[in-house]
Design a protein around this motif. Structure first.
Motif, PDB file in Angstrom:
ATOM      1  N   PRO A   1      25.755  -6.024  77.506  1.00 55.51           N
ATOM      2  CA  PRO A   1      24.668  -6.621  78.281  1.00 55.51           C
ATOM      3  C   PRO A   1      23.541  -7.113  77.380  1.00 55.51           C
ATOM      4  O   PRO A   1      23.299  -6.540  76.317  1.00 55.51           O
ATOM      5  N   GLU A   2      22.888  -8.156  77.795  1.00 59.02           N
ATOM      6  CA  GLU A   2      21.771  -8.767  77.072  1.00 59.02           C
ATOM      7  C   GLU A   2      22.203  -9.328  75.729  1.00 59.02           C
ATOM      8  O   GLU A   2      21.381  -9.559  74.853  1.00 59.02           O
ATOM      9  N   GLY A   3      23.521  -9.561  75.557  1.00 57.50           N
ATOM     10  CA  GLY A   3      24.021 -10.150  74.326  1.00 57.50           C
ATOM     11  C   GLY A   3      23.962  -9.226  73.130  1.00 57.50           C
ATOM     12  O   GLY A   3      24.052  -9.677  71.985  1.00 57.50           O
ATOM     13  N   ARG A   4      23.824  -7.933  73.369  1.00 55.39           N
ATOM     14  CA  ARG A   4      23.777  -6.987  72.256  1.00 55.39           C
ATOM     15  C   ARG A   4      25.178  -6.756  71.705  1.00 55.39           C
ATOM     16  O   ARG A   4      26.169  -6.841  72.421  1.00 55.39           O
ATOM     17  N   PHE A   5      25.235  -6.429  70.409  1.00 55.59           N
ATOM     18  CA  PHE A   5      26.508  -6.222  69.733  1.00 55.59           C
ATOM     19  C   PHE A   5      26.821  -4.730  69.640  1.00 55.59           C
ATOM     20  O   PHE A   5      25.935  -3.910  69.384  1.00 55.59           O
ATOM     21  N   PHE A   6      28.092  -4.402  69.820  1.00 52.86           N
ATOM     22  CA  PHE A   6      28.529  -3.013  69.751  1.00 52.86           C
ATOM     23  C   PHE A   6      29.823  -2.895  68.960  1.00 52.86           C
ATOM     24  O   PHE A   6      30.581  -3.856  68.846  1.00 52.86           O
ATOM     25  N   TYR A   7      30.046  -1.710  68.421  1.00 51.06           N
ATOM     26  CA  TYR A   7      31.381  -1.380  67.923  1.00 51.06           C
ATOM     27  C   TYR A   7      31.797  -0.066  68.565  1.00 51.06           C
ATOM     28  O   TYR A   7      30.957   0.735  68.982  1.00 51.06           O
ATOM     29  N   ILE A   8      33.097   0.140  68.648  1.00 53.20           N
ATOM     30  CA  ILE A   8      33.653   1.283  69.372  1.00 53.20           C
ATOM     31  C   ILE A   8      34.616   2.032  68.460  1.00 53.20           C
ATOM     32  O   ILE A   8      35.376   1.421  67.706  1.00 53.20           O
ATOM     33  N   ARG A   9      34.570   3.345  68.532  1.00 53.09           N
ATOM     34  CA  ARG A   9      35.466   4.206  67.774  1.00 53.09           C
ATOM     35  C   ARG A   9      35.596   5.520  68.526  1.00 53.09           C
ATOM     36  O   ARG A   9      34.888   5.753  69.517  1.00 53.09           O
ATOM     37  N   GLN A  10      36.494   6.385  68.080  1.00 50.14           N
ATOM     38  CA  GLN A  10      36.596   7.697  68.700  1.00 50.14           C
ATOM     39  C   GLN A  10      35.355   8.514  68.365  1.00 50.14           C
ATOM     40  O   GLN A  10      34.867   8.477  67.229  1.00 50.14           O
ATOM     41  N   LEU A  11      34.861   9.248  69.346  1.00 53.14           N
ATOM     42  CA  LEU A  11      33.686  10.082  69.124  1.00 53.14           C
ATOM     43  C   LEU A  11      34.021  11.257  68.211  1.00 53.14           C
ATOM     44  O   LEU A  11      33.286  11.557  67.278  1.00 53.14           O
ATOM     45  N   ARG A  12      35.137  11.891  68.468  1.00 53.17           N
ATOM     46  CA  ARG A  12      35.548  13.042  67.646  1.00 53.17           C
ATOM     47  C   ARG A  12      37.020  12.865  67.317  1.00 53.17           C
ATOM     48  O   ARG A  12      37.849  12.813  68.204  1.00 53.17           O
ATOM     49  N   ASP A  13      37.307  12.773  66.062  1.00 50.87           N
ATOM     50  CA  ASP A  13      38.688  12.659  65.634  1.00 50.87           C
ATOM     51  C   ASP A  13      38.854  13.450  64.339  1.00 50.87           C
ATOM     52  O   ASP A  13      39.085  12.887  63.285  1.00 50.87           O
ATOM     53  N   MET A  14      38.657  14.775  64.469  1.00 50.19           N
ATOM     54  CA  MET A  14      38.746  15.685  63.325  1.00 50.19           C
ATOM     55  C   MET A  14      37.735  15.299  62.250  1.00 50.19           C
ATOM     56  O   MET A  14      38.022  15.327  61.053  1.00 50.19           O
ATOM     57  N   LYS A  15      36.541  14.939  62.697  1.00 48.44           N
ATOM     58  CA  LYS A  15      35.504  14.529  61.759  1.00 48.44           C
ATOM     59  C   LYS A  15      34.737  15.743  61.243  1.00 48.44           C
ATOM     60  O   LYS A  15      34.492  16.699  61.963  1.00 48.44           O
ATOM     61  N   GLY A  16      34.343  15.673  59.980  1.00 47.02           N
ATOM     62  CA  GLY A  16      33.562  16.740  59.374  1.00 47.02           C
ATOM     63  C   GLY A  16      32.915  16.254  58.100  1.00 47.02           C
ATOM     64  O   GLY A  16      33.363  15.280  57.495  1.00 47.02           O
ATOM     65  N   SER A  17      31.838  16.900  57.679  1.00 47.80           N
ATOM     66  CA  SER A  17      31.163  16.522  56.442  1.00 47.80           C
ATOM     67  C   SER A  17      30.583  17.758  55.785  1.00 47.80           C
ATOM     68  O   SER A  17      30.402  18.801  56.426  1.00 47.80           O
ATOM     69  N   ALA A  18      30.305  17.643  54.508  1.00 44.17           N
ATOM     70  CA  ALA A  18      29.758  18.774  53.760  1.00 44.17           C
ATOM     71  C   ALA A  18      28.325  19.059  54.209  1.00 44.17           C
ATOM     72  O   ALA A  18      27.562  18.135  54.495  1.00 44.17           O
ATOM     73  N   VAL A  19      27.987  20.329  54.282  1.00 47.06           N
ATOM     74  CA  VAL A  19      26.596  20.730  54.509  1.00 47.06           C
ATOM     75  C   VAL A  19      25.940  20.744  53.139  1.00 47.06           C
ATOM     76  O   VAL A  19      26.048  21.722  52.388  1.00 47.06           O
ATOM     77  N   VAL A  20      25.284  19.658  52.795  1.00 45.32           N
ATOM     78  CA  VAL A  20      24.757  19.483  51.444  1.00 45.32           C
ATOM     79  C   VAL A  20      23.787  20.597  51.076  1.00 45.32           C
ATOM     80  O   VAL A  20      23.761  21.066  49.930  1.00 45.32           O
ATOM     81  N   ALA A  21      23.021  21.056  52.054  1.00 41.03           N
ATOM     82  CA  ALA A  21      22.027  22.100  51.785  1.00 41.03           C
ATOM     83  C   ALA A  21      22.673  23.420  51.379  1.00 41.03           C
ATOM     84  O   ALA A  21      22.005  24.285  50.811  1.00 41.03           O
ATOM     85  N   GLY A  22      23.958  23.595  51.652  1.00 40.13           N
ATOM     86  CA  GLY A  22      24.612  24.853  51.330  1.00 40.13           C
ATOM     87  C   GLY A  22      25.362  24.854  50.017  1.00 40.13           C
ATOM     88  O   GLY A  22      26.047  25.833  49.694  1.00 40.13           O
ATOM     89  N   LEU A  23      25.261  23.789  49.234  1.00 38.42           N
ATOM     90  CA  LEU A  23      26.018  23.676  47.994  1.00 38.42           C
ATOM     91  C   LEU A  23      25.235  24.238  46.809  1.00 38.42           C
ATOM     92  O   LEU A  23      24.053  23.916  46.634  1.00 38.42           O
ATOM     93  N   ASP A  24      25.908  25.055  45.976  1.00 38.12           N
ATOM     94  CA  ASP A  24      25.261  25.497  44.752  1.00 38.12           C
ATOM     95  C   ASP A  24      25.371  24.386  43.706  1.00 38.12           C
ATOM     96  O   ASP A  24      25.926  23.316  43.975  1.00 38.12           O
ATOM     97  N   GLN A  25      24.836  24.621  42.503  1.00 35.96           N
ATOM     98  CA  GLN A  25      24.756  23.549  41.507  1.00 35.96           C
ATOM     99  C   GLN A  25      26.127  22.983  41.148  1.00 35.96           C
ATOM    100  O   GLN A  25      26.316  21.766  41.101  1.00 35.96           O
ATOM    101  N   LYS A  26      27.090  23.868  40.912  1.00 33.12           N
ATOM    102  CA  LYS A  26      28.407  23.384  40.505  1.00 33.12           C
ATOM    103  C   LYS A  26      29.108  22.666  41.659  1.00 33.12           C
ATOM    104  O   LYS A  26      29.753  21.634  41.463  1.00 33.12           O
ATOM    105  N   MET A  27      28.977  23.206  42.862  1.00 28.73           N
ATOM    106  CA  MET A  27      29.612  22.579  44.023  1.00 28.73           C
ATOM    107  C   MET A  27      28.993  21.211  44.299  1.00 28.73           C
ATOM    108  O   MET A  27      29.702  20.255  44.632  1.00 28.73           O
ATOM    109  N   LEU A  28      27.657  21.106  44.156  1.00 27.60           N
ATOM    110  CA  LEU A  28      27.007  19.824  44.372  1.00 27.60           C
ATOM    111  C   LEU A  28      27.470  18.809  43.330  1.00 27.60           C
ATOM    112  O   LEU A  28      27.725  17.642  43.650  1.00 27.60           O
TER     113      LEU A  28
END
Length: 454
Positions: free
Chosen positions: A357-384
């Motif tokens: 609507p209103e000529g806006r642009f969208f893209y579509i993908r699965q909301l959850r598909d085994m997605k995950g990412s590192a918790v950067v705040a929890g990494l020690d020096q070597k892990m980071l």
């Protein structure tokens, strides 16, 4: 490839050093006429849902790393102030540490890759490397590490990028295209028990992030027993609560899904047609994209009522667009999808785009598909350091799919001049991020902008 052809590409890379030397890529000091960073954020807010903008500011105010995540437009304006190599690749445009992660390949294997492409556009390769290394330095500081550690960890990311690019110059075209990072290979490389345990935990969490889990978390039984979305204000709300009364849900579905279906491959249209639409709602996601229009659509399979959640996300013009040549796609959703497919080793089978609507642009993908990412705040020096290196390698592989890997590698060279430059840049831009974050906090304190924690 003939020897003369290879030599000409090497010559292109070395000639790029005249555009900007490797050492000069590490220089940063704010110019006297640098734009007010808060003003850049306010300008972005003009096209966003007003009720959601304070949530964006609240999330960015939480920490310096969160601020960096939400401020690719600020960094884009800064990157454009300096000469660049002219060695063009498909840029991610927002290649910070948290935009790498796990997701499921079409073969249902966990893979690790870049996973956010809202800002993707062709541009000079080093802009992505600068975004990555700056995020490394900011993350190191936020985890309580010294500036020396921040410098060395950013340098490790640049080293990984440079050495991977060199390796790819000796790799066949098809092998470059097919190369990816299988999550199981990461476990084999994990030497320390703590690192291995952290990886196993991350993999297990990602494998739980499916539409079935989302069904339990985000829905409740309706009057007839059919799952309905369970609203969670202000992060998951009906359209009407954000001023969309004039646009009916049925109209959105008709316009967006009909348009979207046509962008899928034929076999995937067949699969999509085996799901029936139930309902959708507006959902707040991320940090920098908060305030753009983003919906979650619930669909159920015709045979077993298995759930499929799709994310319908607004695609605005890339923050890089004011400073680079126009991309191939006028449709911003198609720009995102095309960039993602070009950079990722494998992509979501339901990835597509639509005009809403209103000529806006969208893209579509699965909301959850085994997605995950590192918790950067929890990494020690070597892990980071290890994680930063992995991200550097993945970024190089993504760039090699679209850019001239021979020319880029020739520009980077065999010594560590580029690595040291990126480390200097990273620490200097971490200083800039700290100052910009303080400017945001001041604007909130003085009432210039409204911030909400959510």
């Amino acid at each position: 490839m003939t020897e003369s052809s290879l030599s000409s590409r090497v010559a292109v890379g070395r000639a790029a050093r005249k555009q900007i030397s490797r050492s000069a890529t590490g220089e940063w000091s704010p110019p006297a006429d640098r734009r007010d960073p808060v003003a850049i954020l306010e300008q972005q807010a003009e096209t966003r849902v007003p009720a959601l903008v304070p949530i964006r500011y609240g999330r960015m105010a939480a920490s310096e790393f969160a601020f960096l995540r939400g401020a690719p437009a600020i960094m884009a304006a800064d990157l454009a102030r300096s000469p660049n190599s002219g060695l063009t690749v498909q840029l991610c445009g927002d290649a910070h540490l948290s935009n790498f992660g796990l997701y499921a390949s079409p073969e249902r294997r966990l893979v690790f890759d870049l996973n956010d492409f809202d800002e993707t556009l062709p541009g000079p390769f080093e802009w992505d490397v600068k975004r990555l290394t700056a995020s490394v330095a900011v993350a190191a500081r936020e985890n309580g590490f010294t500036d020396t550690c921040a410098h060395d960890t950013a340098k490790a990311a640049a080293w990984a990028y440079r050495t991977m690019m060199a390796e790819l110059t000796r790799t066949d075209e098809l092998d470059v295209w097919y190369q990816g990072v299988d999550a199981s290979s990461l476990l084999k490389q994990a030497k320390r028990p703590r690192g291995r345990k952290a990886l196993e935990s991350a993999f297990a969490a990602a494998e739980r992030h499916t539409s079935v889990q989302a069904l339990r978390k985000l829905t409740e039984p309706g009057p007839d027993g059919t799952p309905r979305i369970r609203y969670q204000p202000p992060l998951l709300v009906p359209y009407a609560e954000l001023g969309f009364d004039r646009i009916t849900e049925e109209e959105i579905v008709r316009r967006v899904f009909t348009d979207y279906r046509a962008t899928l491959q034929e076999d995937r249209r067949v699969l999509l047609d085996r799901f029936r639409y139930v309902e959708s709602a507006l959902k707040v996601v991320g940090v920098g994209s908060v305030g753009t229009r983003c919906a979650m659509a619930l669909m159920l399979g015709d045979t077993t009522s298995a759930p499929l959640f799709l994310q319908v996300k607004e695609a605005e013009e890339s923050v890089l667009a004011p400073y680079l040549k126009a991309g191939r796609h006028e449709h911003q959703g198609q720009r995102v999808v095309s960039g993602q497919r070009l950079m990722q080793a494998s992509s979501d089978i339901f990835l597509g785009w639509a005009t809403g609507p209103e000529g806006r642009f969208f893209y579509i993908r699965q909301l959850r598909d085994m997605k995950g990412s590192a918790v950067v705040a929890g990494l020690d020096q070597k892990m980071l350091r290890n994680y930063a290196g992995l991200c550097g390698q993945v970024l190089a592989r993504a760039h090699a799919r679209s850019g001239d890997r021979v020319a880029i590698s020739a520009y980077l060279g065999h010594a560590d001049s580029f690595d040291r430059a990126m480390a200097r840049w990273a620490v200097a831009y971490a200083d800039q991020t700290r100052a910009d974050h303080q400017a945001l906090l001041k604007a909130i304190k003085e009432g210039r902008i409204l911030s909400v924690d959510a």
